[in-house]
Design an enzyme around this catalytic site. Structure first.
Site, mmCIF file in Angstrom:
data_model
loop_
_atom_site.group_PDB
_atom_site.id
_atom_site.type_symbol
_atom_site.label_atom_id
_atom_site.label_comp_id
_atom_site.label_asym_id
_atom_site.label_seq_id
_atom_site.Cartn_x
_atom_site.Cartn_y
_atom_site.Cartn_z
ATOM 1 N N LYS A 87 12.064 -15.986 -9.333
ATOM 2 C CA LYS A 87 11.848 -14.977 -10.383
ATOM 3 C C LYS A 87 10.851 -15.490 -11.403
ATOM 4 O O LYS A 87 9.944 -14.783 -11.807
ATOM 5 C CB LYS A 87 13.160 -14.627 -11.122
ATOM 6 C CG LYS A 87 14.153 -13.780 -10.396
ATOM 7 C CD LYS A 87 13.759 -12.340 -10.207
ATOM 8 C CE LYS A 87 13.031 -12.142 -8.899
ATOM 9 N NZ LYS A 87 13.794 -11.767 -7.755
ATOM 10 N N GLU A 136 16.546 -18.680 -6.300
ATOM 11 C CA GLU A 136 16.239 -17.330 -6.778
ATOM 12 C C GLU A 136 15.703 -17.366 -8.216
ATOM 13 O O GLU A 136 14.739 -16.660 -8.548
ATOM 14 C CB GLU A 136 17.491 -16.442 -6.664
ATOM 15 C CG GLU A 136 17.358 -15.033 -7.219
ATOM 16 C CD GLU A 136 16.256 -14.187 -6.586
ATOM 17 O OE1 GLU A 136 15.665 -14.594 -5.572
ATOM 18 O OE2 GLU A 136 15.960 -13.123 -7.147
ATOM 19 N N GLU A 186 7.243 -15.625 -10.026
ATOM 20 C CA GLU A 186 6.671 -14.290 -9.798
ATOM 21 C C GLU A 186 6.194 -13.630 -11.087
ATOM 22 O O GLU A 186 5.185 -12.944 -11.102
ATOM 23 C CB GLU A 186 7.756 -13.355 -9.238
ATOM 24 C CG GLU A 186 8.084 -13.520 -7.800
ATOM 25 C CD GLU A 186 9.111 -12.487 -7.376
ATOM 26 O OE1 GLU A 186 8.772 -11.657 -6.531
ATOM 27 O OE2 GLU A 186 10.246 -12.495 -7.899
ATOM 28 N N ARG A 239 4.007 -0.428 -4.750
ATOM 29 C CA ARG A 239 3.692 -0.969 -3.421
ATOM 30 C C ARG A 239 2.336 -1.687 -3.391
ATOM 31 O O ARG A 239 1.958 -2.271 -2.388
ATOM 32 C CB ARG A 239 3.667 0.162 -2.389
ATOM 33 C CG ARG A 239 4.973 0.905 -2.282
ATOM 34 C CD ARG A 239 4.839 2.068 -1.332
ATOM 35 N NE ARG A 239 4.735 1.614 0.025
ATOM 36 C CZ ARG A 239 5.754 1.445 0.855
ATOM 37 N NH1 ARG A 239 6.964 1.716 0.442
ATOM 38 N NH2 ARG A 239 5.568 1.017 2.075
ATOM 39 N N LYS A 260 5.721 -4.626 -3.786
ATOM 40 C CA LYS A 260 7.075 -4.463 -3.276
ATOM 41 C C LYS A 260 6.953 -3.918 -1.861
ATOM 42 O O LYS A 260 5.968 -3.265 -1.540
ATOM 43 C CB LYS A 260 7.821 -3.476 -4.175
ATOM 44 C CG LYS A 260 9.294 -3.732 -4.164
ATOM 45 C CD LYS A 260 9.954 -3.122 -5.353
ATOM 46 C CE LYS A 260 11.434 -3.360 -5.281
ATOM 47 N NZ LYS A 260 11.780 -4.751 -5.602
ATOM 48 N N HIS A 301 16.177 -37.882 -4.220
ATOM 49 C CA HIS A 301 15.485 -38.289 -2.994
ATOM 50 C C HIS A 301 13.978 -38.030 -3.083
ATOM 51 O O HIS A 301 13.307 -37.901 -2.065
ATOM 52 C CB HIS A 301 16.079 -37.553 -1.788
ATOM 53 C CG HIS A 301 17.528 -37.874 -1.586
ATOM 54 N ND1 HIS A 301 17.957 -39.097 -1.128
ATOM 55 C CD2 HIS A 301 18.647 -37.150 -1.837
ATOM 56 C CE1 HIS A 301 19.286 -39.111 -1.076
ATOM 57 N NE2 HIS A 301 19.723 -37.931 -1.512
ATOM 58 N N TRP A 304 -2.660 -2.663 -1.768
ATOM 59 C CA TRP A 304 -2.379 -4.090 -1.868
ATOM 60 C C TRP A 304 -3.313 -4.740 -0.854
ATOM 61 O O TRP A 304 -3.179 -4.517 0.350
ATOM 62 C CB TRP A 304 -0.920 -4.375 -1.520
ATOM 63 C CG TRP A 304 -0.555 -5.815 -1.722
ATOM 64 C CD1 TRP A 304 -0.214 -6.410 -2.899
ATOM 65 C CD2 TRP A 304 -0.494 -6.836 -0.724
ATOM 66 N NE1 TRP A 304 0.043 -7.742 -2.697
ATOM 67 C CE2 TRP A 304 -0.119 -8.042 -1.384
ATOM 68 C CE3 TRP A 304 -0.727 -6.874 0.644
ATOM 69 C CZ2 TRP A 304 0.028 -9.249 -0.711
ATOM 70 C CZ3 TRP A 304 -0.578 -8.086 1.320
ATOM 71 C CH2 TRP A 304 -0.196 -9.246 0.648
ATOM 72 N N CYS A 330 0.860 -1.190 0.000
ATOM 73 C CA CYS A 330 0.000 0.000 0.000
ATOM 74 C C CYS A 330 0.895 1.238 0.000
ATOM 75 O O CYS A 330 1.876 1.310 0.746
ATOM 76 C CB CYS A 330 -0.939 0.109 1.187
ATOM 77 S SG CYS A 330 -2.177 -1.185 1.232
ATOM 78 N N ASN A 349 -2.141 2.280 5.648
ATOM 79 C CA ASN A 349 -1.281 1.164 5.254
ATOM 80 C C ASN A 349 -0.956 0.392 6.525
ATOM 81 O O ASN A 349 -0.526 0.988 7.508
ATOM 82 C CB ASN A 349 0.006 1.704 4.603
ATOM 83 C CG ASN A 349 1.043 0.615 4.383
ATOM 84 O OD1 ASN A 349 0.707 -0.554 4.266
ATOM 85 N ND2 ASN A 349 2.297 1.019 4.339
ATOM 86 N N GLY A 350 -1.188 -0.918 6.505
ATOM 87 C CA GLY A 350 -0.901 -1.721 7.695
ATOM 88 C C GLY A 350 -2.053 -2.661 7.979
ATOM 89 O O GLY A 350 -2.904 -2.885 7.116
HETATM 90 C C1 F6R Z 1 11.219 -11.065 -4.960
HETATM 91 C C2 F6R Z 1 11.181 -9.982 -4.012
HETATM 92 C C3 F6R Z 1 10.813 -10.301 -2.609
HETATM 93 C C4 F6R Z 1 11.677 -9.484 -1.636
HETATM 94 C C5 F6R Z 1 11.212 -9.709 -0.192
HETATM 95 C C6 F6R Z 1 12.085 -8.986 0.795
HETATM 96 O O1 F6R Z 1 11.549 -10.641 -6.235
HETATM 97 O O2 F6R Z 1 11.399 -8.859 -4.330
HETATM 98 O O3 F6R Z 1 10.918 -11.660 -2.345
HETATM 99 O O4 F6R Z 1 13.004 -9.859 -1.787
HETATM 100 O O5 F6R Z 1 9.883 -9.276 -0.058
HETATM 101 O O6 F6R Z 1 12.084 -7.625 0.574
HETATM 102 P P1 F6R Z 1 13.192 -6.675 1.170
HETATM 103 O O7 F6R Z 1 14.483 -7.058 0.553
HETATM 104 O O8 F6R Z 1 12.749 -5.298 0.781
HETATM 105 O O9 F6R Z 1 13.193 -6.890 2.644
#
Ligand code: F6R
Length: 608
Positions: free
Chosen positions: A485, A481, A488, A28, A603, A504, A75, A2, A99-100
């Site tokens: 990616k 990772e 996502e 966000r 994000k 396994h 969000w 948010c 937000n929260g």
């Molecule tokens: C994946 C991604 C998330 C962040 C996670 C932690 O592409 O961006 O998995 O890595 O939410 O976020 P930060 O690094 O901001 O604590």
């Protein structure tokens, strides 16, 4: 998670400031957007599902004459993405954005319904508006707000306006980020600096339990009981250009291409090659204490957690310090054992992730040393840790983290040399690692230039419904990772695995329609990885292998091969992740998805 913006000022361009701020905060959350502005003592509220652009369409002609207003990009936590759940939420003359998460909202809601208040949304946020309205029957706006917040348990960043107080704007924070920009004739309150920097570089960071009230052009900051506080103002230096797409189709693409620069910036001024030493100014204050550290715990989430896993291999092998990595979301629920000889390192791009913050608080509560590796300057984790290192990667807007990850790896390499040289690492080894690290930006540029070849591979496998990502040792975290990616951005079901674990159980899934991406650089486990490729091929599985230039065996057995330049084993993750980011990006684009706004994600995850 948010994005909220508030504006109050002498100038009447508040609508533009709010909408521009929302666009910058859209990463966000983009489930819905809304705005409430006041003109001539009357408010106008608009809300819509989806992006800020859709909100603008709904508003039509931009609104003139706005001296005060609030806006929100959501969000969803409580209640589906519907107009009725979009912020701002109102109760009579009170309007707010939040937000929260209000943890005790159900209890409060029952109480308010019994008192005759009607709820129009399924959100937790609406209770705050009604609580203030109820208190406002007996008390003025400010007092009503203090009393209402006294009842609220949970996390909030709130910006509130009242139709009877057109010269007042109130903002309050507990556990969700909030920054106040102080301009010449205006104040802008926002979830992060990106919504502020084009108007002013003077800011105040609100801390938990603080309220900011702007009234008649002046501001005061108080605690939740109304007691005044003095706060330092900070000057922020954010290059607004860096938060633009600058001709790239997506922020993610731009940020992947910025990686060589981000690594340069992470290293700048931090390498003393002649001595094989790393200089990390942010750790000066704890330098002596770090010499006595016997154990490291890394706490982080998502992509930052994967960086931590690479760090674990580096720190144990080269600095000789036992290291564990924990998801921050689990750490505090596990009764962690922290003593004076343990350093806890929180890794976070945003510096606002609620779980990572909570872990830092837990460490400090136990008297441990809390360090940060943080990208967002001035963010909460950066301020709450005892010491730390900034990434200096610049703003990362793409929801899928790319440049923050590789710069975290660069910082972890520097930290490994820093701590290693405090212990048994030789000068020669320090020099070797640092001089190879300095070559990684160029090597990355070389990998990024292979985008067309990677795009072709993406096309070939874009219809897969599931994929494995496999790696061993330093590249096991890169398998995780790469898988993250891909899921996502392209919504393909992927699983990252340690390649030795395949036999396994997971190998049961392999057939001709279940491809695997295998990380097989020429490193100390190369031969073992070749065996994993053979095992998959023997079961008709397709293999996309990532290997080092000059290795011939992989080409013979894999279906598709991506090459990375040769480097030290501990630095292979820095290079190997780049083609996997590109592969995920192109797959998402080929499938027609908006890779900068993947569904259900946001994000900066500021709720637990
Ligand atoms: C994946 C991604 C998330 C962040 C996670 C932690 O592409 O961006 O998995 O890595 O939410 O976020 P930060 O690094 O901001 O604590």
């Amino acid at each position: 998670m948010c994005g909220i913006v508030g504006y109050i000022g002498k100038k009447t361009h508040g609508y533009d400031v709010l909408v521009d701020g929302l666009k910058r905060l859209e990463y966000r959350g983009y489930d819905s957007a809304g705005i409430c502005v006041m003109t001539d003592k009357k408010t106008k509220t608009f809300r819509s599902v989806g992006t800020v652009a859709r909100l603008e369409e709904k508003v039509g002609t931009p609104i003139d004459g706005v001296r005060v207003g609030i806006a929100h990009t959501r969000w969803a936590t409580h209640g589906k993405p519907r107009v009725k759940n979009a912020h701002p939420h109102s109760s009579g003359k009170i309007h707010l954005v939040h937000n929260g998460i209000i943890e005790n909202y159900q209890q409060l809601k029952k109480e308010l319904i019994a008192a005759g208040y009607t709820f129009t949304s399924e959100t937790d946020s609406e209770v705050v508006a009604h609580l203030i309205a109820r208190e406002n029957k007996k008390h003025d706006f400010a007092e009503a707000m203090y009393r209402a917040l006294g009842r609220v348990v949970g996390a909030y960043a709130l910006v509130i306006l009242h139709e009877d107080y057109p010269d007042t704007l109130i903002a309050a924070r507990n556990s969700s980020p909030l920054i106040v920009g102080i301009g010449k004739d205006a104040y802008i309150v926002a979830s992060d600096a990106s919504a502020i920097v084009s108007h002013t570089d003077r800011v105040v960071y609100l801390d938990d339990g603080e309220v900011m009230m702007v009234h008649d052009g002046a501001y005061t900051i108080t605690n939740l009981r109304g007691r005044k506080k003095t706060k330092k103002t900070h000057t922020i230096d954010v290059d607004t250009q860096k938060a633009e797409r600058s001709g790239y189709a997506h922020f993610m693409l731009k940020e992947m291409h910025e990686q060589p620069h981000a690594i340069e910036d992470a290293m700048r001024g931090r390498i003393i090659l002649a001595d094989g030493m790393a200089r990390l100014g942010g750790l000066n204050s704890v330098e002596k204490r770090l010499r006595t550290i016997k154990r490291i715990v890394i706490v982080s989430c998502g992509t930052s957690y994967h960086a931590g896993l690479v760090g674990e291999y580096m720190l144990e092998e080269y600095a000789g310090i036992p290291t564990e990595v924990e998801w921050a979301s689990e750490f505090r629920y596990r009764k962690p054992l922290i003593d004076a000889h343990t350093a806890v390192i929180a890794i976070s791009q945003s510096g606002e992730t609620a779980d990572t913050r909570a872990a830092v608080r837990e460490v400090k509560q136990k008297g441990g040393l809390a360090l940060g590796i943080v990208n967002a300057v001035g963010s909460t984790i950066a301020r709450e840790t005892d010491a730390g290192v900034y990434n200096h990667a610049g703003p990362e807007i793409g929801v899928a983290s790319t440049k923050a990850f590789t710069s975290q790896l660069a910082i972890l390499t520097l930290l490994t040399v820093y701590l290693g040289r405090q212990r048994n690492m030789s000068m020669t080894m320090g020099k070797r690692i640092l001089s190879e690290l300095r070559k990684t930006p160029q090597a990355m540029t070389h990998i990024l230039a292979q985008h067309d070849a990677i795009k072709k591979i993406a096309k070939k496998y874009a219809n897969a419904t599931s994929m494995f990502y496999l790696g061993r040792k330093y590249n096991f975290p890169i398998a995780l990772e790469g898988a993250l990616k891909m899921k996502e951005i392209s919504y393909i079901h992927t699983e990252g695995y340690a390649s030795g674990e395949m036999k396994h159980g997971p190998i049961a899934l392999i057939d001709k329609d279940f491809p695997s991406v295998i990380l097989a650089p020429k490193d100390s486990v190369y031969d073992k990885t070749l065996s994993a490729i053979e095992e998959i091929k023997a079961r008709s599985g397709k293999v996309i292998a990532l290997t080092t230039h000059g290795t011939k065996q992989v080409e013979k057995i894999a279906d598709d091969v991506i090459y990375i330049p040769k480097t030290l084993e501990l630095l292979t993750p820095l290079l190997a992740v780049v083609p996997l980011q590109l592969l995920a990006y192109y797959t998402g684009v080929i499938k027609g998805y908006d890779v900068d706004k993947p569904r259900n994600l946001a994000k900066s995850v500021t709720v637990e």
